[in-house]
Design a protein around this motif. Structure first.
Motif, PDB file in Angstrom:
ATOM      1  N   PRO A  12      21.601 -35.478  46.525  1.00  0.00           N
ATOM      2  CA  PRO A  12      23.053 -35.624  46.655  1.00  0.00           C
ATOM      3  C   PRO A  12      23.602 -36.915  46.052  1.00  0.00           C
ATOM      4  CG  PRO A  12      22.122 -34.841  48.703  1.00  0.00           C
ATOM      5  CD  PRO A  12      20.970 -35.131  47.804  1.00  0.00           C
ATOM      6  N   VAL A  13      22.864 -38.036  46.213  1.00  0.00           N
ATOM      7  CA  VAL A  13      23.388 -39.310  45.701  1.00  0.00           C
ATOM      8  C   VAL A  13      23.508 -39.312  44.183  1.00  0.00           C
ATOM      9  CG1 VAL A  13      22.683 -40.812  47.593  1.00  0.00           C
ATOM     10  CG2 VAL A  13      21.031 -40.241  45.795  1.00  0.00           C
TER      11      VAL A  13
ATOM     12  N   ALA B  94      32.547 -34.596  40.314  1.00  0.00           N
ATOM     13  CA  ALA B  94      33.032 -33.827  39.169  1.00  0.00           C
ATOM     14  C   ALA B  94      31.961 -32.867  38.662  1.00  0.00           C
ATOM     15  CB  ALA B  94      33.438 -34.786  38.047  1.00  0.00           C
ATOM     16  N   ALA B  95      30.713 -33.366  38.624  1.00  0.00           N
ATOM     17  CA  ALA B  95      29.628 -32.504  38.150  1.00  0.00           C
ATOM     18  C   ALA B  95      29.443 -31.316  39.091  1.00  0.00           C
ATOM     19  CB  ALA B  95      28.327 -33.305  38.063  1.00  0.00           C
ATOM     20  N   ILE B  96      29.536 -31.583  40.408  1.00  0.00           N
ATOM     21  CA  ILE B  96      29.375 -30.498  41.377  1.00  0.00           C
ATOM     22  C   ILE B  96      30.501 -29.488  41.226  1.00  0.00           C
ATOM     23  CG2 ILE B  96      29.450 -29.942  43.839  1.00  0.00           C
ATOM     24  CD1 ILE B  96      27.997 -32.584  44.345  1.00  0.00           C
ATOM     25  N   GLU B  97      31.717 -29.997  41.083  1.00  0.00           N
ATOM     26  CA  GLU B  97      32.854 -29.091  40.944  1.00  0.00           C
ATOM     27  C   GLU B  97      32.680 -28.194  39.722  1.00  0.00           C
ATOM     28  OE1 GLU B  97      36.629 -31.084  41.334  1.00  0.00           O
ATOM     29  OE2 GLU B  97      37.644 -29.313  40.493  1.00  0.00           O
TER      30      GLU B  97
ATOM     31  N   ARG C  22      25.881 -33.694  52.986  1.00  0.00           N
ATOM     32  CA  ARG C  22      25.540 -34.619  54.058  1.00  0.00           C
ATOM     33  C   ARG C  22      24.149 -34.337  54.614  1.00  0.00           C
ATOM     34  NH1 ARG C  22      30.814 -34.902  55.742  1.00  0.00           N
ATOM     35  NH2 ARG C  22      30.645 -32.977  56.956  1.00  0.00           N
ATOM     36  N   ALA C  23      23.800 -33.044  54.717  1.00  0.00           N
ATOM     37  CA  ALA C  23      22.577 -32.680  55.434  1.00  0.00           C
ATOM     38  C   ALA C  23      21.324 -32.690  54.569  1.00  0.00           C
ATOM     39  CB  ALA C  23      22.742 -31.287  56.055  1.00  0.00           C
ATOM     40  N   ALA C  24      21.500 -32.468  53.254  1.00  0.00           N
ATOM     41  CA  ALA C  24      20.323 -32.161  52.437  1.00  0.00           C
ATOM     42  C   ALA C  24      19.720 -33.370  51.734  1.00  0.00           C
ATOM     43  CB  ALA C  24      20.695 -31.109  51.399  1.00  0.00           C
ATOM     44  N   ASP C  25      18.426 -33.271  51.451  1.00  0.00           N
ATOM     45  CA  ASP C  25      17.750 -34.261  50.611  1.00  0.00           C
ATOM     46  C   ASP C  25      17.873 -33.879  49.144  1.00  0.00           C
ATOM     47  OD1 ASP C  25      16.660 -35.382  52.976  1.00  0.00           O
ATOM     48  OD2 ASP C  25      15.109 -33.831  52.952  1.00  0.00           O
ATOM     49  N   TYR C  26      18.081 -32.591  48.918  1.00  0.00           N
ATOM     50  CA  TYR C  26      18.094 -32.081  47.557  1.00  0.00           C
ATOM     51  C   TYR C  26      19.049 -30.894  47.527  1.00  0.00           C
ATOM     52  CZ  TYR C  26      16.095 -31.115  42.933  1.00  0.00           C
ATOM     53  OH  TYR C  26      15.913 -30.954  41.578  1.00  0.00           O
TER      54      TYR C  26
END
Lengths: 288, 253
Positions: free
Chosen positions: B218-219, B224-227, B199-203
């Motif tokens: 983040p967008v 799934a990729a993050i997990e 939520r907070a970051a641009d990258y």
């Protein structure tokens, strides 16, 4: 009445013990260094002042004004060159290193000044006293050293609480890593703390040398009294140190009143009693 | 435009253990970069190396066009880099106000002053004489951030702001970040709470066992990729690989 006199003398003597002790307390509080050379540094200052007065022909006041700043500089330099390198090695390295410094100072003094007792001549001030009642009289020198000790402790207290550097010294005592991350150069902060310790013990050594005779071997006893004053008062509290010095001074003079042979025993007994029943000291303070 | 912070191919060892390997990351002025990863992935080590607490074994750290390598931590603070350590690390024997004042020790000029901090957190002014240890965890974290801000950093590094705090408190603290950014301070944060970080970051940069396993805005990153990047679960992953991950796990300090 002689007892009242003993109490008064004990309190005044306590001021000098507190002045000896506050530097020990600062070095332990800020850097966790137990400086075993502390007493010898006071005696070193006394001998330096002796040379200033007898060889260079200075007045005792000038000798104080030269020796105390010189000892502060020596403290700063020793911290940067010696103590800082060994701080992180192990908890015992500072103890060993300062023990070595103590032996070096004692032997250098012995070599240069011989084992004779000396005293710092302050002229009439040494014997002048203020007669309060028939049997209670206060030597100006005792009174002066007590007032000076209280002033130094008050100034040190103000420095630690009111100035940026003093605040950083307390911060370093709490958490050196976090202090470094707020911008403290710990080498400098520790250097200043050591300079303060050396300057105060030099002042104490000079006052001691004006009141009584001293020899190169007199350091360890000064260290012991300073250590006892710190522990009795409570580690980390400056006013506790003054109180500890006074309690120790009182115990010694009252002991001497009973029998001169009891002077030191009474002091040590009070120290042991405090350790046994109030291990945190009479005033359990925050660390510096 | 050259980035404010440019970390490239950074390797840091803790004794025998290679804590981070070949990590590259950049923070542009005015942006928020979040480093996520499991416990022991090397996030705190990365921040420690940037702030000067740890000496890297290889790679470079360039801040505002100049290398930081070899500079002690306090010099980096003077250059405009401030790290808020994990676990707050307030000075326990100092009052709230004295804790804040240590942050202003170097007197770096900038928007943040004690008055500004008291404006932002009126409760601090009322309780400024209290010992730092008497404050709640969330309050301590706010004081730690304020202490970091008082050095007027160009880049503020925040390590695990959310650790041990209630979600509502964490949200309040994160609500401060836009305010900090608007004063010209960029942010690099380390966070275990992935949703908060996203939520907070641009990258976002994800670390896994000391290496970058995923990065991007983040967008652009799917859940799934993050997990997969966070836990190191590949389609071939078995119990053995997870086990080795556990073994190399270490507390951040």
């Amino acid at each position: 009445m002689t007892w009242v006199n003993a109490v008064v003398q004990g309190i005044l003597l306590g001021g000098l013990y507190a002045l000896f002790a506050c530097g020990l307390s600062v070095m332990f509080g800020v850097m966790r260094i137990i400086n075993l050379a502390h007493g010898d540094l006071g005696i070193l200052a006394a001998f330096l002042a002796l040379s200033c007065t007898s060889v260079a022909g200075m007045t005792p006041l000038w000798a104080v004004l030269v020796v105390v700043p010189a000892m502060a500089l020596l403290g700063y330099a020793m911290q940067r060159v010696l103590f800082f390198r060994i701080l992180t090695a192990s908890p015992f390295s500072p103890v060993l290193a300062t023990f070595g410094v103590s032996i070096i100072i004692q032997n250098l003094l012995l070599e240069h000044y011989s084992a004779d007792s000396h005293s710092l001549d302050v002229g009439r001030l040494a014997s002048a006293s203020l007669r309060i009642t028939g049997q209670v009289s206060v030597a100006y020198l005792s009174l002066f050293s007590f007032v000076l000790a209280a002033l130094v402790l008050a100034a040190l207290g103000l420095f630690l609480t009111r100035t940026g550097l003093g605040r950083m010294m307390r911060a370093c005592a709490d958490d050196p890593e976090a202090a470094e991350l707020t911008g403290a150069d710990s080498r400098h902060v520790y250097g200043v703390a050591t300079a303060i310790a050396f300057a105060t013990v030099a002042l104490a050594g000079l006052l001691f040398a004006m009141r009584s005779s001293f020899s190169p071997a007199a350091g360890p006893a000064r260290l012991l009294f300073a250590f006892e004053a710190v522990v009795i008062g409570g580690l980390g509290s400056l006013w506790g140190t003054l109180l500890g010095g006074i309690v120790l001074g009182l115990a010694q003079t009252l002991g001497a009143q009973v029998d001169p042979a009891f002077t030191l025993i009474f002091g040590h007994a009070i120290f042991l009693a405090v350790l046994a029943f109030r291990p945190k000291g009479l005033i359990a303070g925050r660390v510096t | 435009m050259s980035p404010l912070l440019d970390v490239s191919h950074l390797t840091v060892r803790h004794g025998q253990l290679q804590a981070i390997t070949d990590v590259s990351l950049r923070v542009d002025a005015g942006s928020v970069v979040a480093v996520i990863g499991a416990n022991g992935a090397g996030k705190s080590t990365l921040l420690g190396a940037i702030a000067g607490l740890l000496t890297p074994a290889g790679g470079s750290i360039v801040f505002d066009g100049e290398s930081l390598l070899g500079q002690p931590a306090h010099r980096r603070v003077a250059r405009g880099l401030s790290l808020v350590l994990e676990g707050r690390r307030l000075f326990p024997s100092l009052s709230l106000e004295d804790n804040l004042r240590t942050g202003a020790y170097l007197g770096r000029p900038g928007p943040w002053s004690l008055e500004r901090i008291f404006e932002l957190f009126p409760w601090m002014k009322d309780r400024r004489r209290q010992l730092a240890t008497k404050l709640s965890g969330g309050e301590q974290q706010a004081v730690a951030i304020a202490r970091g801000l008082l050095s007027n950093p160009r880049l503020l590094l925040l390590d695990e702001v959310s650790l041990g705090l209630a979600p509502v408190v964490v949200r309040k603290l994160y609500d401060l970040l836009p305010r900090i950014l608007s004063e010209g301070t960029s942010l690099l944060l380390v966070e275990q709470d992935v949703s908060q970080a996203l939520r907070a970051a641009d990258y976002v940069v994800c670390l896994l066992e000391g290496r970058v396993s995923l990065e991007g805005p983040p967008v652009a990153l799917s859940a799934a990729a993050i997990e997969a990047a966070y836990f190191g679960i590949h389609h071939t992953a078995g119990a053995d690989e997870r086990g080795s991950g556990e073994r190399s796990e270490r507390g951040p300090r």
